[in-house]
Design a protein around this motif. Structure first.
Motif, PDB file in Angstrom:
ATOM      1  N   THR A 197      -3.617  -4.605   8.126  1.00 41.72           N
ATOM      2  CA  THR A 197      -4.510  -3.858   7.239  1.00 41.72           C
ATOM      3  C   THR A 197      -5.970  -4.269   7.402  1.00 41.72           C
ATOM      4  O   THR A 197      -6.842  -3.677   6.797  1.00 41.72           O
ATOM      5  CB  THR A 197      -4.115  -4.108   5.776  1.00 41.72           C
ATOM      6  OG1 THR A 197      -3.996  -5.513   5.590  1.00 41.72           O
ATOM      7  CG2 THR A 197      -2.801  -3.443   5.442  1.00 41.72           C
ATOM      8  N   SER A 237       5.133  -0.466   8.046  1.00 41.21           N
ATOM      9  CA  SER A 237       3.678  -0.384   7.977  1.00 41.21           C
ATOM     10  C   SER A 237       3.039  -1.133   9.152  1.00 41.21           C
ATOM     11  O   SER A 237       2.059  -0.663   9.747  1.00 41.21           O
ATOM     12  CB  SER A 237       3.222  -0.962   6.634  1.00 41.21           C
ATOM     13  OG  SER A 237       1.838  -1.067   6.572  1.00 41.21           O
ATOM     14  N   LEU A 241       0.581   0.727  11.898  1.00 37.39           N
ATOM     15  CA  LEU A 241      -0.834   0.407  12.049  1.00 37.39           C
ATOM     16  C   LEU A 241      -1.133  -0.280  13.390  1.00 37.39           C
ATOM     17  O   LEU A 241      -2.148   0.007  14.019  1.00 37.39           O
ATOM     18  CB  LEU A 241      -1.334  -0.426  10.873  1.00 37.39           C
ATOM     19  CG  LEU A 241      -1.321   0.329   9.537  1.00 37.39           C
ATOM     20  CD1 LEU A 241      -1.890  -0.520   8.430  1.00 37.39           C
ATOM     21  CD2 LEU A 241      -2.085   1.639   9.629  1.00 37.39           C
TER      22      LEU A 241
ATOM     23  N   ASP B 260      -0.663  -5.420   3.044  1.00 38.15           N
ATOM     24  CA  ASP B 260      -0.196  -4.369   2.159  1.00 38.15           C
ATOM     25  C   ASP B 260       1.248  -4.579   1.707  1.00 38.15           C
ATOM     26  O   ASP B 260       1.862  -3.678   1.162  1.00 38.15           O
ATOM     27  CB  ASP B 260      -0.378  -2.987   2.799  1.00 38.15           C
ATOM     28  CG  ASP B 260       0.386  -2.863   4.111  1.00 38.15           C
ATOM     29  OD1 ASP B 260       0.927  -3.882   4.580  1.00 38.15           O
ATOM     30  OD2 ASP B 260       0.418  -1.759   4.675  1.00 38.15           O
ATOM     31  N   GLN B 354     -12.077  -5.059   2.195  1.00 33.78           N
ATOM     32  CA  GLN B 354     -10.637  -4.825   2.308  1.00 33.78           C
ATOM     33  C   GLN B 354      -9.886  -5.439   1.142  1.00 33.78           C
ATOM     34  O   GLN B 354      -8.958  -4.868   0.608  1.00 33.78           O
ATOM     35  CB  GLN B 354     -10.116  -5.411   3.614  1.00 33.78           C
ATOM     36  CG  GLN B 354     -10.428  -4.576   4.822  1.00 33.78           C
ATOM     37  CD  GLN B 354      -9.775  -3.211   4.743  1.00 33.78           C
ATOM     38  OE1 GLN B 354      -8.788  -3.015   4.041  1.00 33.78           O
ATOM     39  NE2 GLN B 354     -10.321  -2.250   5.456  1.00 33.78           N
ATOM     40  N   MET B 369      -5.264   4.497   1.844  1.00 40.18           N
ATOM     41  CA  MET B 369      -5.712   3.316   2.578  1.00 40.18           C
ATOM     42  C   MET B 369      -6.326   3.732   3.896  1.00 40.18           C
ATOM     43  O   MET B 369      -7.299   3.174   4.358  1.00 40.18           O
ATOM     44  CB  MET B 369      -4.507   2.418   2.888  1.00 40.18           C
ATOM     45  CG  MET B 369      -4.431   1.085   2.171  1.00 40.18           C
ATOM     46  SD  MET B 369      -5.964   0.376   1.664  1.00 40.18           S
ATOM     47  CE  MET B 369      -6.176  -0.793   2.990  1.00 40.18           C
ATOM     48  N   GLY B 373      -9.592   2.644   5.375  1.00 40.28           N
ATOM     49  CA  GLY B 373      -9.284   1.556   6.298  1.00 40.28           C
ATOM     50  C   GLY B 373     -10.420   1.188   7.232  1.00 40.28           C
ATOM     51  O   GLY B 373     -10.510   0.069   7.708  1.00 40.28           O
TER      52      GLY B 373
END
Lengths: 309, 463
Positions: A197, A237, A241, B260, B354, B369, B373
């Motif tokens: 993230t 996730s 990503l 996350d 963030q 997000m 991002g």
């Protein structure tokens, strides 16, 4: 011990988690009813398959049971095995070739076992007669370079490195030049663990990829995402990503030697279609195996033996 | 303002529950069918957060029992009522804040960190030393991981960065001997806190678990903390159970919470072992270890963000006088680029963008997000450079900055005219939003709601 036995042994615990559970469920039921389906769904969820994937698998199972006129609860296991096998695909997906050197970049979040995997992967390539070079691209974590160097010493492979805090793209660039001038067949590049993230860190990773691609069109030929088998739904996730940032071409599933069930790869394969290429099933340098979807499922669902670990 | 932010708690799971209950508006009592429907969503949210299945099952059962037949409070909708019950129960299950270490009356206090491979023990050991040093302790780090290549070196480097001594005997001694010698060393050098790092191990590896038990028997740590990755799945309960039954844990450090992952493992482990999570790792820097707040974690697991932390941070960072002055300016529509810059700097004080985003409810969800991002702290540096390249005259009259001025500003700040344009545009948007805010402030008192797009969208000038 053959590969199959070794795999089976290490997956025994996984199997105890999922399959024995399913078998107990199935043998406890006289007929196929809603309760049984619900319990099967629960068993899948407990193997980290994820709620959505589990619900869909059970829906597929219901449909197949109806279509094939299955009546015995015992038949459900093999049917479920078939369905999971369909998602994972039966074939082994080999490492992408390219170059020379074939450039492999290894990415993942912190603590999944990237450096260890690289040590094992280097040995794997070496055992197939390839000349390997390693690049210490984790310039962030304290002593990460030393850790890779120890693996280099164990395998007798040169490690190209810069100082701690150096630009990882510069390390990758130098390593690629070195790999070319030394005629290496495979260049494996370590990267610092990063949470998927953090956009600035993902940008850094993109840059490494760009630099490699500019110097050697087609590179990196392989971007391996290392996933910890103990990870739950967050793995999806991660795959998404890292995939967006670096174009992940394969997954290495590590730490399958515990009780971790690794069921999340089913969800990943289903949603993202990234193949699992290797699994890590132990701590020794030879404990990295190509992932065989068929064997994985078979070992997962093997009914013959019930050895305990 | 802060009241407004709190309203936004209702997102993620909450949004779904609201949806489920929309048709029930006007009903005075929750029926079993209503609650069943809601519990499906709760179950989905908890499992998606990797809370252990058995724990979820029991939890949902308990919430259901509490919810059915309850009178709906006048001030709440049925959806809000169920959310309240869910949150209360979750927070209760997680226990109160317990970020305390058992301190031995007779120094040194011994803390031992254990866990699976890659959970973050070595990093947590250093962070813990740093945190506890701030409370006046004199820590000694002990390199007890003799197995992983370069683990000792890693701890030594971290110790050096913190200027905390690291005790090591190389990788040829047994961890038991190292621990014993470290305690003696601590006594001899006047260290009152000993933090023992240990190698990662599988909870089913008997030999390695025996080793931990032997260390425990040799030095009797006052505190044994299990270090767990927040991303851990269903297996978290097995891990916690195994370590707890063998060693008797005193608490948990939950790591990698800055991603996350919703960290359902925290709930599972507390439910199964009764051990509280004491600290949370929230970043790569050595000061990124925070006391663990169970109630906020409850919100995070449910996908409701960590509003309270954000509010607290904002309260700590924003100067009350400045805010009052700013409000006055907004009212008089005098908001200038100077104020804009000041505001940006205030936002930056809250921490990396963030991290802030992670705390805002609704942004935890992937889709949103993604929009945000790309925000990079570096972008703020450019904004700052651009504004600082303007003359005071220009800062007070942004609408009079013409083409040639824009070119000069771009040159002066090392940016492009496009970037200058976009900063001016962002400023205009902020100004507009500020005005809306002050108008909204009036309607809020009458029970109006904050528009949903307050913190979302890339065009948000606050970021």
């Amino acid at each position: 011990m053959g590969i199959f036995d070794r795999l089976k042994q290490s997956l025994t615990r996984t199997r105890q988690g999922l399959v024995e559970k399913i078998e107990t469920l199935v043998s406890g039921h006289k007929s196929i009813d809603d309760d049984l389906y619900e319990e099967l769904e629960e068993a899948l969820i407990q193997a980290d398959v994820g709620m959505d994937t589990a619900v869909d698998l059970i829906a597929d199972l219901r449909r197949e049971v109806k279509a094939r006129g299955v009546r015995e609860p015992e038949q459900l296991t093999s049917l479920l095995q078939e369905l999971i096998g369909d998602i994972l695909g039966q074939e082994t997906v080999p490492l992408n070739t390219g170059g020379p050197p074939a450039v492999i970049m290894v990415v993942g979040v912190n603590g999944v076992g990237k450096t260890t995997t690289i040590g094992k992967l280097a040995r794997y390539c070496q055992s197939r007669g390839q000349r390997v070079l390693l690049a210490a691209g984790d310039t962030f974590r304290a002593a990460a370079i030393d850790q890779l160097e120890i693996w280099g010493q164990r395998t007798g492979i040169t490690v190209i490195k810069h100082r701690e805090g150096a630009d990882p793209a510069a390390v990758a660039y130098d390593a690629l030049q070195a790999a070319r001038s030394r005629g290496a067949d495979v260049l494996i590049i370590d990267t610092a663990g990063r949470l998927h993230t953090k956009s600035n860190l993902m940008e850094e990773l993109k840059k490494v990829g760009r630099v490699l691609g500019r110097e050697l069109p087609g590179a990196p030929h392989e971007v391996l995402l290392v996933l910890d088998a103990t990870t739950g739904q967050n793995a999806i996730s991660q795959a998404k990503l890292f995939g967006q940032a670096t174009g992940v071409t394969g997954i290495v599933l590590t730490k399958l030697d515990g009780t971790a069930r690794g069921g999340v790869i089913i969800g990943i394969r289903r949603e993202l279609d990234i193949p699992v290429k290797f699994i890590g099933i132990g701590e020794s340098v030879d404990d990295l195996r190509p992932f065989h979807a068929g064997e994985f499922v078979a070992a997962l669902f093997d009914r013959r033996d019930k050895e305990t670990v | 303002m802060i009241k407004g932010v709190k309203q936004m708690v209702f997102s993620g799971l909450a949004e779904k529950l609201q949806e489920t209950f929309r048709r029930l508006k006007g009903k005075g009592r929750l029926t079993e069918a209503d609650v069943d429907e809601a519990m499906k969503e709760v179950k989905r949210a908890l499992l998606g957060a990797d809370v252990n299945f058995q724990v979820v099952k029991k939890f949902v059962q308990r919430v259901k029992e509490r919810a059915i037949g309850q009178d709906i409070l006048d001030s709440l909708t049925p959806g809000q009522q169920v959310i309240k019950i869910v949150r209360d129960e979750l927070a209760a299950l997680m226990g109160g804040t317990q970020s305390k270490i058992n301190v031995s009356p007779k120094p040194p206090t011994l803390v031992m960190l254990v866990g699976l491979h890659g959970a973050g023990k070595t990093t947590s050991a250093a962070k813990l030393a740093n945190t506890l040093r701030k409370t006046g302790r004199r820590p000694l780090l002990v390199a007890g991981d003799v197995y992983r290549p370069a683990a000792i070196k890693q701890l030594q480097v971290l110790g050096q960065q913190l200027d905390v001594p690291v005790f090591s005997m190389g990788d040829r001694q047994s961890p038991v001997d190292i621990a014993r010698a470290a305690v003696e060393h601590a006594v001899g050098t006047g260290r009152d806190l000993v933090i023992i790092d240990t190698a990662g191990r599988l909870q089913i590896d008997q030999e390695m678990m025996d080793e931990l038990a032997a260390i425990k028997a040799a030095v009797h740590p006052h505190e044994i903390l299990l270090v767990v990755d927040a991303m851990t799945g269903q297996v978290a309960v097995n891990v916690a159970e195994a370590f707890n039954s063998r060693l008797g844990l005193d608490g948990v450090i939950l790591t990698k919470l800055d991603g996350d992952a919703r960290g359902g493992a925290a709930l599972s482990m507390k439910a199964v072992t009764g051990c509280p999570v004491k600290f949370a790792g929230v970043g790569e820097k050595l000061d990124a270890l925070e006391p663990f707040h169970p109630d906020r974690m409850a919100d995070r697991i449910l996908g409701m963000g960590d509003v309270l932390t954000l509010i607290e941070k904002a309260q700590a960072s924003f100067d009350a006088d400045q805010v009052a002055k700013l409000n006055q300016k907004i009212k008089n529509v005098e908001f200038t680029l100077d104020d804009f810059l000041e505001q940006l700097q205030e936002v930056r004080k809250l921490g990396p963008i963030q991290q802030i985003i992670g705390m805002i409810p609704g942004l935890g969800s992937m889709k949103k997000m993604k929009e945000l991002g790309d925000i990079d702290d570096k972008e703020l540096v450019y904004v700052e450079a651009i504004i600082k390249s303007m003359t005071p005259w220009e800062r007070n009259r942004p609408h009079e900055i013409n083409g040639s001025r824009r070119r000069r500003i771009a040159r002066g700040s090392g940016t492009s005219v496009q970037q200058v344009n976009s900063v001016l545009k962002q400023f205009e948007q902020t100004k507009k939003m500020m005005r809306q805010f002050s108008e909204m402030g009036k309607s809020m008192k009458k029970g109006g709601r904050v528009p949903g797009n307050l913190f979302t969208g890339k065009g948000n000038p606050l970021f």
